[in-house]
Write an enzyme that holds these catalytic residues in place. Structure first.
Site, PDB file in Angstrom:
ATOM      1  N   ASP A   8      41.122 -38.564 123.945  1.00 20.56           N
ATOM      2  CA  ASP A   8      42.451 -38.896 124.460  1.00 20.56           C
ATOM      3  C   ASP A   8      42.236 -39.603 125.807  1.00 20.56           C
ATOM      4  OD1 ASP A   8      41.852 -36.885 126.284  1.00 20.56           O
ATOM      5  OD2 ASP A   8      43.609 -35.645 125.835  1.00 20.56           O
ATOM      6  N   HIS A  98      23.643 -21.647 114.211  1.00 15.40           N
ATOM      7  CA  HIS A  98      24.382 -20.545 113.589  1.00 15.40           C
ATOM      8  C   HIS A  98      25.602 -21.016 112.801  1.00 15.40           C
ATOM      9  CE1 HIS A  98      22.869 -16.936 116.210  1.00 15.40           C
ATOM     10  NE2 HIS A  98      21.890 -17.749 115.856  1.00 15.40           N
TER      11      HIS A  98
HETATM   12  C1  RB5 Z   1      45.687 -33.874 128.756  1.00 16.36           C
HETATM   13  O1  RB5 Z   1      46.302 -33.776 130.012  1.00 16.36           O
HETATM   14  C2  RB5 Z   1      44.979 -32.565 128.413  1.00 16.36           C
HETATM   15  O2  RB5 Z   1      45.893 -31.552 128.194  1.00 16.36           O
HETATM   16  C3  RB5 Z   1      44.077 -32.764 127.215  1.00 16.36           C
HETATM   17  O3  RB5 Z   1      43.164 -33.772 127.493  1.00 16.36           O
HETATM   18  C4  RB5 Z   1      43.237 -31.581 126.786  1.00 16.36           C
HETATM   19  O4  RB5 Z   1      42.549 -31.024 127.881  1.00 16.36           O
HETATM   20  C5  RB5 Z   1      43.857 -30.580 125.961  1.00 16.36           C
HETATM   21  O5  RB5 Z   1      43.217 -29.615 125.523  1.00 16.36           O
END
Ligand code: RB5
Length: 150
Positions: A8, A98
């Site tokens: 992301d 594992h």
């Molecule tokens: C994005 O702000 C963040 O929440 C995402 O990258 C992640 O850490 C979620 O688990």
């Protein structure tokens, strides 16, 4: 070994560094996005990558978000996926020996690039132990998956 990689916005920069590292190491890497730091929802990328691993298009994948946890939770909903968040080389080694993990999740806000690359190296070079007790436990996960996924 063909590897898919995705992130992301929070994981974008580390994903780029890992991608270049993998290319230098001679791996075939497919970048499944994102391609910039515009905010996105991590499950969209996790499902995109995990479904391709589940279909057998890639042997392994790497997912990067802020903590690694959201990516891991989403990827593990996909049939055939065993995704592990790793914070060090030891957790990566156990995830392979594992759990026969096929996806590695990393937290770009929690670990540095050098450590991340070492974790990736261990994750990609460590084989599953194949020991009966580990096979039996993984089989139980697969049987449960077959039971609930129609
Ligand atoms: C994005 O702000 C963040 O929440 C995402 O990258 C992640 O850490 C979620 O688990």
């Amino acid at each position: 070994m063909r590897i898919a990689i995705g992130s992301d916005h929070a994981g974008y920069q580390l994903k780029e560094e890992i991608k270049e590292f993998l290319k230098r190491e001679g791996f075939g890497v497919e970048d499944c996005g994102v391609y910039d730091t515009q905010p996105v929802d991590y499950p969209d990328i996790a499902f995109r990558v995990a479904e391709r691993v589940g279909r057998g298009e890639f042997e392994r994948a790497i997912l990067v978000c802020g903590t690694g946890m959201g990516m891991c939770m989403a990827a593990d909903k996909v049939k055939g996926i065993r995704c592990a968040v790793c914070w060090d080389e030891t957790s990566a080694r156990f995830a392979r020996t594992h759990n026969d993990a096929n996806i590695l999740a990393l937290g770009a806000r929690l670990i540095g690039a050098e450590l991340a690359k070492n974790i990736v190296k261990v994750f990609l070079s460590t084989p599953f132990s194949g020991e009966e007790r580990h096979q039996r436990r993984i089989k139980k996960i697969e049987e449960y998956e077959r039971k609930i996924k129609r």
